[in-house]
Design a protein around this motif. Structure first.
Motif, PDB file in Angstrom:
ATOM      1  N   MET A 131      73.445  84.899  29.021  1.00  0.00           N
ATOM      2  CA  MET A 131      72.084  84.400  28.820  1.00  0.00           C
ATOM      3  C   MET A 131      71.057  85.190  29.628  1.00  0.00           C
ATOM      4  SD  MET A 131      72.297  81.706  26.769  1.00  0.00           S
ATOM      5  CE  MET A 131      73.662  82.378  25.841  1.00  0.00           C
ATOM      6  N   SER A 132      71.437  86.338  30.136  1.00  0.00           N
ATOM      7  CA  SER A 132      70.557  87.069  31.065  1.00  0.00           C
ATOM      8  C   SER A 132      69.258  87.533  30.412  1.00  0.00           C
ATOM      9  CB  SER A 132      71.302  88.273  31.640  1.00  0.00           C
ATOM     10  OG  SER A 132      71.713  89.153  30.594  1.00  0.00           O
ATOM     11  N   SER A 133      69.251  87.687  29.090  1.00  0.00           N
ATOM     12  CA  SER A 133      68.030  88.153  28.422  1.00  0.00           C
ATOM     13  C   SER A 133      67.098  87.010  28.036  1.00  0.00           C
ATOM     14  CB  SER A 133      68.400  88.937  27.156  1.00  0.00           C
ATOM     15  OG  SER A 133      69.092  88.109  26.235  1.00  0.00           O
ATOM     16  N   ARG A 134      67.527  85.781  28.218  1.00  0.00           N
ATOM     17  CA  ARG A 134      66.688  84.646  27.825  1.00  0.00           C
ATOM     18  C   ARG A 134      65.529  84.475  28.803  1.00  0.00           C
ATOM     19  NH1 ARG A 134      69.448  81.578  23.936  1.00  0.00           N
ATOM     20  NH2 ARG A 134      70.881  83.048  22.941  1.00  0.00           N
ATOM     21  N   THR A 135      64.396  84.049  28.248  1.00  0.00           N
ATOM     22  CA  THR A 135      63.191  83.873  29.084  1.00  0.00           C
ATOM     23  C   THR A 135      63.434  82.857  30.182  1.00  0.00           C
ATOM     24  OG1 THR A 135      61.792  84.406  27.194  1.00  0.00           O
ATOM     25  CG2 THR A 135      60.746  83.255  29.039  1.00  0.00           C
ATOM     26  N   TRP A 136      64.121  81.752  29.834  1.00  0.00           N
ATOM     27  CA  TRP A 136      64.327  80.714  30.857  1.00  0.00           C
ATOM     28  C   TRP A 136      65.174  81.224  32.013  1.00  0.00           C
ATOM     29  CZ3 TRP A 136      69.406  79.804  31.653  1.00  0.00           C
ATOM     30  CH2 TRP A 136      70.309  79.951  30.594  1.00  0.00           C
ATOM     31  N   PHE A 137      66.127  82.136  31.752  1.00  0.00           N
ATOM     32  CA  PHE A 137      66.944  82.655  32.841  1.00  0.00           C
ATOM     33  C   PHE A 137      66.119  83.583  33.738  1.00  0.00           C
ATOM     34  CE2 PHE A 137      70.678  83.869  35.096  1.00  0.00           C
ATOM     35  CZ  PHE A 137      70.541  85.236  35.370  1.00  0.00           C
ATOM     36  N   GLN A 138      65.339  84.475  33.102  1.00  0.00           N
ATOM     37  CA  GLN A 138      64.532  85.402  33.889  1.00  0.00           C
ATOM     38  C   GLN A 138      63.519  84.649  34.766  1.00  0.00           C
ATOM     39  OE1 GLN A 138      64.995  88.633  34.124  1.00  0.00           O
ATOM     40  NE2 GLN A 138      66.690  88.632  32.643  1.00  0.00           N
ATOM     41  N   ALA A 139      62.870  83.635  34.175  1.00  0.00           N
ATOM     42  CA  ALA A 139      61.879  82.878  34.950  1.00  0.00           C
ATOM     43  C   ALA A 139      62.548  81.927  35.929  1.00  0.00           C
ATOM     44  CB  ALA A 139      60.955  82.100  33.998  1.00  0.00           C
ATOM     45  N   GLY A 140      63.689  81.315  35.517  1.00  0.00           N
ATOM     46  CA  GLY A 140      64.357  80.349  36.379  1.00  0.00           C
ATOM     47  C   GLY A 140      64.973  80.973  37.616  1.00  0.00           C
ATOM     48  N   ARG A 141      65.184  82.287  37.634  1.00  0.00           N
ATOM     49  CA  ARG A 141      65.720  82.938  38.830  1.00  0.00           C
ATOM     50  C   ARG A 141      64.727  82.888  39.991  1.00  0.00           C
ATOM     51  NH1 ARG A 141      65.936  88.014  38.316  1.00  0.00           N
ATOM     52  NH2 ARG A 141      67.716  88.523  39.668  1.00  0.00           N
ATOM     53  N   HIS A 142      63.447  82.765  39.677  1.00  0.00           N
ATOM     54  CA  HIS A 142      62.405  82.834  40.707  1.00  0.00           C
ATOM     55  C   HIS A 142      61.806  81.480  41.066  1.00  0.00           C
ATOM     56  CE1 HIS A 142      62.588  87.173  40.127  1.00  0.00           C
ATOM     57  NE2 HIS A 142      62.427  86.980  38.816  1.00  0.00           N
ATOM     58  N   GLY A 143      62.012  80.476  40.271  1.00  0.00           N
ATOM     59  CA  GLY A 143      61.452  79.162  40.574  1.00  0.00           C
ATOM     60  C   GLY A 143      61.620  78.233  39.387  1.00  0.00           C
ATOM     61  N   VAL A 144      61.169  76.991  39.562  1.00  0.00           N
ATOM     62  CA  VAL A 144      61.285  76.001  38.496  1.00  0.00           C
ATOM     63  C   VAL A 144      60.414  76.442  37.324  1.00  0.00           C
ATOM     64  CG1 VAL A 144      60.943  73.596  37.864  1.00  0.00           C
ATOM     65  CG2 VAL A 144      61.736  74.186  40.151  1.00  0.00           C
ATOM     66  N   PHE A 145      60.929  76.334  36.110  1.00  0.00           N
ATOM     67  CA  PHE A 145      60.254  76.870  34.932  1.00  0.00           C
ATOM     68  C   PHE A 145      60.339  75.863  33.799  1.00  0.00           C
ATOM     69  CE2 PHE A 145      58.902  79.724  31.716  1.00  0.00           C
ATOM     70  CZ  PHE A 145      59.743  79.579  30.625  1.00  0.00           C
TER      71      PHE A 145
END
Length: 560
Positions: A131-145
């Motif tokens: 799921m590394s290309s999903r938007t939620w994963f990219q944004a969720g790595r840095h904070g609540v999304f």
């Protein structure tokens, strides 16, 4: 040679009658126009504010629903057994399944490792997928999304939900980083059914039925319709000024609507830019205004006819009294609500004309007063409806105790008091033991009745100054203001535990609970710190065999 008019039409009485009849008609129309215009402006403003209040309440409910999901996934990512990053731990799977079962709005709940691979998921959907290309994963790595509404056709095919022909499942992504000692170890994610979020908003909108034919819409930051589904993707009101709360606008269907717009407040992690639109056809929104306008026109015509008849009855000694009455009419036309009428003219017909004009002026002003009373009544009804909406927004609908949003407000308030006065407070987290087994063995209706009875026991065992709230699922929080002593708080928790153990619950008879206890301290910077410490104590109580109380002092450091 021009034909002469009959002598009767050229007489003083005919001229006076026609002149006064026209003047009275003009006066009545001027007064009716002035009052009608004022009524239109005031009623349109009042109805617009009423629609804006409903739009604002719906926007607040939508924002609160997203915030609750955001907070729950954030707490899941911070749970000790998740933060350790031991992906094979069965407690992680149990936590995911419990949330999906107790929260039907979750379509899919999962955790990934730091590389984006799904390590645990409800019903094993997408387990092991990248799921590394999903938007939620990219944004969720840095904070609540919290993501925007989107379709997920591939995932929808894997989920056990039936969809009507032509319908497409839509979701909202909620993600939060999983960190251990500050290092990212994964991402927790949940897909929330969009229909559930919108139905919650619709229920808040439907509380007040005082606006017939009113409709609720939701658009994104670009003006594209998100809901209703049959209009999804359309552009509506592209030129709407951001500073205007309500106005009469013509929509694409060619009809004119009284329309109000309220922005959806941002969540803790994301500002989606959504706006809630409430529209009502002008024939419903301004029905009272048009009815009053027609009544004023009718009364004006009736008054003009009456004055004309009185004028016909007077044929002499009219000049000076009529000039005075003309001056009074001009005062009324100019908006003077208290014109000075001339004294009796010793002419019966003139006195009657003066009295009729005075009586009609008072009647029109009385209607204006009636209109003001209607506006006040509408305003009071709107305030009552808003108060009821606020109560529903801060109360858990199942148990009747405070909900998580109200709990957050209460903890923020106590933190401010502690910073000013140094008064500490205690916090207890209670969790019904083996609640999933109750739901599985007796059904969700039995589980709901157990939670209701459990909430009543908590309220009965606490003081009037204490604060009881449902934290989520089968977890409840009790806040003890001005209770700095951990031992005292633990005694209260033990009393609650014993009362629950001694109580009889519907269908299941006996229920036990585990409790985590802590008190605020000087080093606590936010309510989340205290909640996490109490949750850690609750975890200890469950790990030690359940049906017990564990206390963690304010100086206890989190385990590494």
């Amino acid at each position: 040679m021009a034909q002469k008019r009959p002598a009767r039409l050229r007489g003083f009485r005919a001229h006076l009658t026609l002149w006064l009849g026209g003047l009275s008609l003009a006066v009545m129309l001027a007064v009716g126009y002035y009052l009608g215009k004022m009524a239109t402006v005031d009623l349109t403003l009042a109805q617009g504010e009423a629609l804006y209040g409903r739009a604002q309440a719906a926007a607040l409910q939508l924002s609160n629903s997203l915030k609750e999901r955001e907070l729950e996934i954030g707490l899941l990512s911070q749970a000790p057994h998740v933060a350790r990053g031991h992906w094979g731990d069965p407690d992680i799977q149990a936590s995911l399944d419990r949330r999906r079962i107790t929260r039907p709005e979750y379509a899919w709940v999962a955790v990934t490792d730091a590389r984006g691979t799904v390590r645990q998921a409800t019903q094993d959907v997408l387990l092991g997928e990248d799921m590394s290309s999903r938007t939620w994963f990219q944004a969720g790595r840095h904070g609540v999304f919290v993501g925007d509404v989107h379709e997920a056709p591939e995932l929808a095919q894997l989920l056990p939900y039936e969809v009507a022909d032509g319908e497409v499942m839509r979701f909202i992504d909620v993600a939060a980083p999983i960190r251990r000692n500050g290092t990212l170890v994964g991402v927790a994610v949940a897909l929330v059914h969009w229909d559930w979020v919108w139905q919650t908003t619709q229920r808040a909108f439907a509380v007040d039925g005082a606006s017939p034919a009113a409709e609720l819409w939701l658009v994104d930051r670009d003006g594209s319709v998100l809901y209703p589904s049959h209009s999804a993707g359309l552009q509506v009101l592209p030129g709407w000024p951001r500073t205007v709360r309500h106005q009469v606008a013509r929509w694409d269907d060619g009809r004119r609507y009284l329309t109000s717009v309220a922005a959806v407040p941002p969540t803790h992690g994301t500002e989606l830019g959504w706006r809630v639109l409430v529209r009502q056809p002008v024939e419903y929104a301004l029905a009272d205004t048009w009815a009053l306008r027609n009544q004023l026109i009718f009364m004006g015509l009736l008054g003009a006819l009456l004055i004309t008849w009185v004028a016909y009855r007077t044929a002499s000694r009219m000049a000076v009294p009529l000039e005075r009455l003309t001056a009074v009419a001009r005062q009324i036309e100019a908006g003077n609500h208290a014109p000075v009428f001339p004294p009796p003219a010793n002419v019966l017909e003139i006195d009657r004309l003066s009295q009729s004009l005075r009586s009609m002026t008072q009647t029109l002003l009385a209607h204006e007063h009636e209109l003001e009373q209607k506006i006040r009544q509408r305003t009071e009804a709107l305030e009552q409806a808003n108060a009821e909406l606020e109560r529903r927004a801060t109360t858990d609908p199942l148990t009747g105790v405070h909900n998580r949003r109200r709990l957050q407000d209460k903890l923020d308030e106590l933190m401010r008091i502690r910073q000013r006065t140094g008064r500490e407070f205690a916090l207890l987290i209670a969790d019904v033991d083996h609640f999933k087994a109750i739901n599985d063995g007796f059904g969700h209706d039995a589980g709901d009745r157990v939670l209701q009875a459990f909430a009543r026991v908590l309220q009965a065992q606490t003081r009037a100054t204490d604060f009881v709230a449902r934290y989520g699922g089968e977890e409840f929080v009790v806040v003890l203001p001005e209770t700095p002593d951990l031992a005292t708080a633990a005694q209260v928790a033990e009393k609650i535990r014993q009362a629950v153990a001694a109580s009889t619950f519907p269908m299941v008879q006996t229920v036990t609970l585990s409790m985590g206890v802590t008190v605020s301290g000087a080093l606590d910077e936010s309510p989340d710190t205290i909640l996490k410490r109490a949750d850690r104590a609750l975890y200890r109580a469950k790990a030690a065999g359940r049906n017990r109380v564990e206390a963690v002092p304010s100086t206890d450091a989190a385990p590494s």
